[in-house]
Design a protein around this motif. Structure first.
Motif, PDB file in Angstrom:
ATOM      1  N   VAL A   1       0.724  -1.175  -0.052  1.00 26.35           N
ATOM      2  CA  VAL A   1      -0.071   0.035  -0.056  1.00 26.35           C
ATOM      3  C   VAL A   1       0.882   1.268  -0.063  1.00 26.35           C
ATOM      4  CG1 VAL A   1      -1.941   1.266   1.238  1.00 26.35           C
ATOM      5  CG2 VAL A   1      -1.900  -1.311   1.308  1.00 26.35           C
ATOM      6  N   VAL A   2       0.753   1.994  -0.883  1.00 25.18           N
ATOM      7  CA  VAL A   2       1.413   3.279  -0.931  1.00 25.18           C
ATOM      8  C   VAL A   2       0.447   4.430  -0.817  1.00 25.18           C
ATOM      9  CG1 VAL A   2       3.408   2.734  -2.339  1.00 25.18           C
ATOM     10  CG2 VAL A   2       1.589   3.185  -3.457  1.00 25.18           C
ATOM     11  N   GLY A   3       0.993   5.495   0.024  1.00 24.37           N
ATOM     12  CA  GLY A   3      -0.266   6.581   0.082  1.00 24.37           C
ATOM     13  C   GLY A   3       0.532   8.013   0.391  1.00 24.37           C
ATOM     14  N   PRO A   4      -0.202   9.025   0.869  1.00 24.29           N
ATOM     15  CA  PRO A   4       0.396  10.232   0.960  1.00 24.29           C
ATOM     16  C   PRO A   4       1.550  10.310   2.074  1.00 24.29           C
ATOM     17  CG  PRO A   4      -2.042  10.331   1.432  1.00 24.29           C
ATOM     18  CD  PRO A   4      -1.623   8.833   1.175  1.00 24.29           C
ATOM     19  N   ASP A   5       2.424  11.343   1.924  1.00 26.83           N
ATOM     20  CA  ASP A   5       3.728  11.412   3.055  1.00 26.83           C
ATOM     21  C   ASP A   5       4.680  10.280   2.960  1.00 26.83           C
ATOM     22  OD1 ASP A   5       2.545  13.895   3.446  1.00 26.83           O
ATOM     23  OD2 ASP A   5       1.247  13.067   4.907  1.00 26.83           O
ATOM     24  N   GLY A   6       4.630   9.420   1.813  1.00 25.72           N
ATOM     25  CA  GLY A   6       5.639   8.502   1.718  1.00 25.72           C
ATOM     26  C   GLY A   6       4.833   7.132   2.622  1.00 25.72           C
ATOM     27  N   PHE A   7       3.684   7.152   2.749  1.00 22.57           N
ATOM     28  CA  PHE A   7       3.201   5.951   3.327  1.00 22.57           C
ATOM     29  C   PHE A   7       3.445   4.804   2.569  1.00 22.57           C
ATOM     30  CE2 PHE A   7      -0.035   2.742   4.263  1.00 22.57           C
ATOM     31  CZ  PHE A   7      -0.452   2.731   5.529  1.00 22.57           C
ATOM     32  N   SER A   8       4.106   3.467   3.209  1.00 25.86           N
ATOM     33  CA  SER A   8       4.346   2.495   2.263  1.00 25.86           C
ATOM     34  C   SER A   8       4.391   1.253   3.035  1.00 25.86           C
ATOM     35  CB  SER A   8       5.637   2.891   1.346  1.00 25.86           C
ATOM     36  OG  SER A   8       6.429   1.686   1.028  1.00 25.86           O
ATOM     37  N   ARG A   9       3.630   0.323   3.200  1.00 30.40           N
ATOM     38  CA  ARG A   9       3.522  -0.839   3.913  1.00 30.40           C
ATOM     39  C   ARG A   9       3.194  -2.004   3.073  1.00 30.40           C
ATOM     40  NH1 ARG A   9       0.105  -2.524   8.466  1.00 30.40           N
ATOM     41  NH2 ARG A   9       0.088  -4.295   7.201  1.00 30.40           N
ATOM     42  N   PRO A  10       3.334  -3.371   3.480  1.00 32.89           N
ATOM     43  CA  PRO A  10       2.557  -4.394   2.897  1.00 32.89           C
ATOM     44  C   PRO A  10       1.172  -4.298   3.303  1.00 32.89           C
ATOM     45  CG  PRO A  10       4.483  -5.201   4.634  1.00 32.89           C
ATOM     46  CD  PRO A  10       4.105  -3.816   4.798  1.00 32.89           C
ATOM     47  N   PHE A  11       0.406  -4.796   2.082  1.00 36.61           N
ATOM     48  CA  PHE A  11      -1.003  -4.757   2.293  1.00 36.61           C
ATOM     49  C   PHE A  11      -1.298  -5.964   3.330  1.00 36.61           C
ATOM     50  CE2 PHE A  11      -5.064  -6.499   0.848  1.00 36.61           C
ATOM     51  CZ  PHE A  11      -5.976  -5.440   0.883  1.00 36.61           C
ATOM     52  N   GLY A  12      -2.265  -5.600   4.118  1.00 38.88           N
ATOM     53  CA  GLY A  12      -2.961  -6.714   5.145  1.00 38.88           C
ATOM     54  C   GLY A  12      -4.253  -6.614   5.340  1.00 38.88           C
ATOM     55  N   LEU A  13      -4.930  -7.674   5.553  1.00 41.16           N
ATOM     56  CA  LEU A  13      -6.196  -7.696   5.940  1.00 41.16           C
ATOM     57  C   LEU A  13      -6.662  -8.082   7.634  1.00 41.16           C
ATOM     58  CD1 LEU A  13      -7.464  -9.933   2.910  1.00 41.16           C
ATOM     59  CD2 LEU A  13      -8.020  -7.455   3.180  1.00 41.16           C
ATOM     60  N   ASP A  14      -7.370  -7.282   7.853  1.00 41.50           N
ATOM     61  CA  ASP A  14      -7.906  -7.576   9.611  1.00 41.50           C
ATOM     62  C   ASP A  14      -9.070  -8.674   9.422  1.00 41.50           C
ATOM     63  OD1 ASP A  14      -6.035  -5.857  11.075  1.00 41.50           O
ATOM     64  OD2 ASP A  14      -7.276  -4.130  10.306  1.00 41.50           O
ATOM     65  N   THR A  15      -8.747  -9.736   9.941  1.00 41.45           N
ATOM     66  CA  THR A  15      -9.667 -10.825   9.405  1.00 41.45           C
ATOM     67  C   THR A  15      -9.931 -11.646  11.050  1.00 41.45           C
ATOM     68  OG1 THR A  15      -8.139 -12.584   9.405  1.00 41.45           O
ATOM     69  CG2 THR A  15      -8.776 -11.303   7.386  1.00 41.45           C
ATOM     70  N   LYS A  16     -11.023 -12.573  10.873  1.00 48.83           N
ATOM     71  CA  LYS A  16     -10.850 -13.346  12.128  1.00 48.83           C
ATOM     72  C   LYS A  16      -9.729 -14.339  12.618  1.00 48.83           C
ATOM     73  CE  LYS A  16     -13.298 -17.310   9.895  1.00 48.83           C
ATOM     74  NZ  LYS A  16     -14.476 -17.972   9.731  1.00 48.83           N
TER      75      LYS A  16
ATOM     76  N   GLY B   1      -6.943 -12.744  12.607  1.00 50.70           N
ATOM     77  CA  GLY B   1      -5.646 -11.758  12.906  1.00 50.70           C
ATOM     78  C   GLY B   1      -5.295 -10.592  11.578  1.00 50.70           C
ATOM     79  N   HIS B   2      -4.299 -10.083  11.830  1.00 51.78           N
ATOM     80  CA  HIS B   2      -4.010  -9.425  10.608  1.00 51.78           C
ATOM     81  C   HIS B   2      -3.234 -10.201   9.825  1.00 51.78           C
ATOM     82  CE1 HIS B   2      -3.377  -5.520   8.535  1.00 51.78           C
ATOM     83  NE2 HIS B   2      -1.971  -5.873   8.540  1.00 51.78           N
ATOM     84  N   LEU B   3      -3.578 -10.342   8.434  1.00 54.07           N
ATOM     85  CA  LEU B   3      -3.193 -11.366   7.506  1.00 54.07           C
ATOM     86  C   LEU B   3      -2.440 -10.685   6.414  1.00 54.07           C
ATOM     87  CD1 LEU B   3      -6.060 -13.949   6.819  1.00 54.07           C
ATOM     88  CD2 LEU B   3      -4.107 -14.053   8.746  1.00 54.07           C
ATOM     89  N   ILE B   4      -1.178 -10.924   6.140  1.00 51.26           N
ATOM     90  CA  ILE B   4      -0.489 -10.387   4.985  1.00 51.26           C
ATOM     91  C   ILE B   4      -0.102 -11.699   3.828  1.00 51.26           C
ATOM     92  CG2 ILE B   4       1.644  -9.275   4.279  1.00 51.26           C
ATOM     93  CD1 ILE B   4       1.849  -7.825   7.047  1.00 51.26           C
ATOM     94  N   PHE B   5      -0.594 -11.399   2.841  1.00 49.66           N
ATOM     95  CA  PHE B   5      -0.621 -12.508   1.725  1.00 49.66           C
ATOM     96  C   PHE B   5       0.837 -12.289   0.941  1.00 49.66           C
ATOM     97  CE2 PHE B   5      -4.968 -12.811   3.070  1.00 49.66           C
ATOM     98  CZ  PHE B   5      -5.240 -14.366   3.049  1.00 49.66           C
ATOM     99  N   ILE B   6       1.518 -13.262   0.790  1.00 46.22           N
ATOM    100  CA  ILE B   6       2.776 -13.187   0.051  1.00 46.22           C
ATOM    101  C   ILE B   6       2.655 -14.549  -1.127  1.00 46.22           C
ATOM    102  CG2 ILE B   6       5.201 -13.762   0.156  1.00 46.22           C
ATOM    103  CD1 ILE B   6       4.653 -11.476   1.887  1.00 46.22           C
ATOM    104  N   PHE B   7       3.010 -14.061  -2.263  1.00 47.80           N
ATOM    105  CA  PHE B   7       2.783 -14.587  -3.355  1.00 47.80           C
ATOM    106  C   PHE B   7       4.178 -15.484  -4.138  1.00 47.80           C
ATOM    107  CE2 PHE B   7      -0.734 -12.226  -2.864  1.00 47.80           C
ATOM    108  CZ  PHE B   7      -2.048 -13.010  -3.082  1.00 47.80           C
ATOM    109  N   THR B   8       3.996 -16.434  -4.847  1.00 55.18           N
ATOM    110  CA  THR B   8       5.306 -16.759  -5.567  1.00 55.18           C
ATOM    111  C   THR B   8       5.473 -15.775  -6.777  1.00 55.18           C
ATOM    112  OG1 THR B   8       3.744 -18.405  -6.591  1.00 55.18           O
ATOM    113  CG2 THR B   8       5.017 -18.974  -4.862  1.00 55.18           C
ATOM    114  N   HIS B   9       6.436 -15.716  -7.328  1.00 51.33           N
ATOM    115  CA  HIS B   9       6.705 -14.763  -8.211  1.00 51.33           C
ATOM    116  C   HIS B   9       5.813 -15.018  -9.705  1.00 51.33           C
ATOM    117  CE1 HIS B   9       9.607 -17.486  -9.866  1.00 51.33           C
ATOM    118  NE2 HIS B   9       9.529 -16.955 -11.005  1.00 51.33           N
ATOM    119  N   ASP B  10       5.658 -16.207  -9.851  1.00 51.85           N
ATOM    120  CA  ASP B  10       4.910 -16.616 -11.126  1.00 51.85           C
ATOM    121  C   ASP B  10       3.516 -16.883 -10.714  1.00 51.85           C
ATOM    122  OD1 ASP B  10       5.392 -18.798  -9.717  1.00 51.85           O
ATOM    123  OD2 ASP B  10       6.243 -19.872 -11.493  1.00 51.85           O
TER     124      ASP B  10
END
Lengths: 102, 553
Positions: free
Chosen positions: B455-470, B472-481
């Protein structure tokens, strides 16, 4: 030819050293070196010992199972050096060293 | 020391200063100011010690106890950094508006250099590049040990070269812990100093309250515990008295020598008091940069480290209270002899008040510059990737030739990284960019490649995208292909607030732990998360829940 004994160096934070003392015997010729600097932090410790190759595996097992492992900042055994070792790192190292011992 | 013991000392120094650092036991036969200081120290301590002189390594001055004779490691790099900080704090050519800028730049350089000891080459390299971009045109030339050797041997020279060394030697006093050494340093005395320093601080009330309570518990190793501070105060007082004695002695030797006449070398008690107070502020700044580096590089920062970073200025403030007390007593005796009048005591006390007052603007500017550098370094959600920072740096230098000073600084930084065994493509890339800023970037990396929506945003905001779910906070990582990466990014973008968007980030890691650490360094401290990596059972199950819309609370 593989050496009979290896030098082990462990950098350890603060009071973790007290428990580490129990894992080493006088035969290991351990030296406990206190390190201080200008920061005002509590002293850190550098433990230097010479261990028979057969004694390294038990030491690694102790460290891997030790709840104070997060206080170990670096371990060097012979030429192998690991910073901030995890239990898995130490298990891997132990397996590798066991394989190397004839 | 036996040859075996010397070998152990060298093994320890190699680990502490870097593999290619050079060191030698300092030659005590040399006719040098250092040997005057060491001889005086030995006379006071009544015990021999060995000083190792180190070059081309980490900026470290430390002592080692446990060998047959104690050891002090003296790094010339530390002396250079001391001089850099002193220069920034004592300059009078910049007004209050401009003064913080070069300090921010310098603090970033220090944080970058200290972070080389940690395990985050990307942060170290990015911070070095940020330093090169900071300052907005106002910067100081760094000092070199060769130039510092040519400085007049006066109070600033003595403090710059020897305060750290003398402080470390002072730790050998602590081990005796006799009644005389502890006089005026009871727990109550130290706690009064802590209270006074906390009162002067601008820390939040909750932090101050917790600090007072923790200090009174005298927990082993706590930064404000009386036992911890007493050791440092003893070392500071030893350093101050040793430098007082030897600076006066050297000034007299110079005054007696032919061709004397250099006013910078004459001893001035007010200048000495000012230099000692300044010295503790220099230590405070260097140590805060070191702690910031450690905090920034820890994947999951320890709370105790964060608290220590916050409270370190209070600890130094407490130490300064005792140094001030010593200076007052010593200066009165130096100027007025053994039986001063009350009025004479007051005169010295007022002079010390003025010294502290005069330092205030410099300290204030330093606080501003340091705060800016710390904010940039510690804000994990605005840190960006190394490639982002390198791109900014290249854009900043697209139309002009890179300053030779910047190129040298980057080359020296990369050489230091190599000496510490920190090999990383990021150091090669920044060195290439410094030499040829307009050449397209080429990075050769090894490891498994992953993709992560960012996620990128104002004032240089930049962090991995995450989802708040039942789950916990999940960050999905994908294989390059991955076949589902693009659709995932597109759906994720729809969930974002206005002004924010999804960018794709490639991550290279050799293990799941490395991957987790890389992500953790871009997530706000204290925010717990779970990594979900494509190919795992977890991933399949959670993606199915996400598709079925059953993943939420």
């Amino acid at each position: 030819m593989a050496p009979d004994a290896l030098t082990v160096v462990i950098d350890c934070e603060g009071d973790g050293v007290d428990e580490l003392r129990t894992a080493l015997t006088p035969e290991d010729k351990p030296q406990f070196i206190e390190r201080r600097n200008l920061s005002g932090d509590v002293a850190t410790w550098i433990v230097v010992a010479t261990l028979a190759v057969q004694s390294i595996s038990p030491l690694l097992t102790f460290l891997a199972q030790w709840r104070g492992l997060t206080r170990v900042k670096r371990i060097k055994i012979g030429d192998i050096e690991i910073e901030n070792p995890s239990a898995e790192d130490l298990e891997l190292l132990r397996a590798r060293m066991r394989a190397a011992v004839p | 020391m036996t040859p075996d013991e010397r070998a152990v000392v060298e093994e320890v120094l190699r680990a502490q200063l870097g593999r290619t650092a050079r060191w030698r036991a300092y030659d005590r036969e040399l006719d040098s100011p250092m040997n005057i200081v060491l001889a005086a120290a030995e006379a006071h301590l009544g015990t021999p010690f060995t000083v190792y002189w180190g070059e081309d390594g980490l900026p470290e001055i430390f002592c080692l106890q446990g060998f047959s004779t104690p050891v002090v490691a003296f790094s010339t790099r530390y002396v250079e950094l001391w001089a850099d900080v002193r220069g920034a704090l004592t300059t009078d050519v910049l007004g209050p508006e401009l003064a913080p800028r070069p300090i921010e730049q310098l603090a970033l350089r220090l944080i970058a250099e200290f972070s080389l000891k940690e395990n985050d080459p990307e942060f170290a390299a990015s911070t070095m590049l940020r330093s090169s971009m900071a300052g907005e045109g106002v910067s100081f030339l760094p000092n070199s040990i060769a130039s510092l050797e040519q400085e007049p041997i006066g109070t600033p020279y003595m403090a710059c070269w020897f305060y750290g060394l003398a402080h470390e030697l002072g730790h050998f006093v602590g081990s005796r812990a006799d009644a005389t050494a502890s006089k005026g340093m009871s727990d109550d005395d130290v706690l009064a100093g802590v209270d006074s320093a906390l009162d002067r601080s601008s820390l939040p009330a909750s932090v101050v309250d917790e600090a007072r309570t923790s200090a009174r518990s005298n927990r082993r190793g706590y930064i404000l515990a009386p036992d911890t501070l007493r050791d440092e105060v003893r070392a500071d007082l030893f350093a101050t008295s040793l430098l007082f004695e030897t600076t006066v002695r050297i000034a007299r030797m110079i005054a007696d020598a032919p061709n004397e006449g250099d006013s910078e070398r004459r001893f001035n008690i007010v200048a000495f008091m000012s230099e000692m107070a300044l010295s503790l502020n220099i230590i405070a700044m260097l140590e805060r940069c070191r702690r910031t580096a450690r905090h920034a590089c820890e994947p999951v920062p320890k709370r105790e480290h964060a608290i220590e970073t916050l409270l370190h200025p209070v600890a130094v403030g407490t130490r300064l209270t005792f140094v001030r007390w010593y200076l007052e007593v010593a200066a009165v005796q130096y100027v007025f002899g053994d039986h001063p009048t009350q009025q004479q005591r007051q005169q010295v006390s007022q002079a010390l008040d003025e010294v502290m007052e005069n330092l205030h603007p410099a300290i204030e500017a330093a606080e501003k510059g340091l705060a800016a550098a710390m904010t940039v370094s510690l804000d994990r959600e605005r840190r960006g990737s190394f490639l982002d920072v390198l791109e900014q740096w290249r854009s900043a230098h697209a139309t002009e030739k890179v300053d030779a000073v910047d190129v040298i600084a980057i080359e020296q930084f990369c050489a230091l990284a190599a000496s510490l065994g920190k090999s990383s493509q990021v150091f090669d890339s920044m060195r290439d960019a410094a030499k040829h800023p307009s050449t397209p970037l080429e990075m050769r990396v090894s490891g498994t490649a992953y993709s992560c929506p960012w996620v990128v945003g104002p004032d240089g905001f930049s962090r991995p995208f995450g989802l708040d779910t039942k789950h916990g906070h999940l960050i999905f990582i994908f294989t390059h292909d991955s076949a589902i990466y693009q659709p995932f990014c597109e759906s994720s973008a729809e969930l974002l607030k206005e002004g924010y968007s999804i960018a794709s980030t490639a991550l290279i890691a050799n293990s799941e732990r490395e991957l987790r650490d890389a992500i953790a360094r871009h997530v706000r401290t204290g925010k717990e998360f779970r990594l979900v990596i494509e190919g795992s059972e977890d991933f399949t199950m959670l993606i199915e829940e996400l598709a079925a819309d059953t993943i939420w609370e």
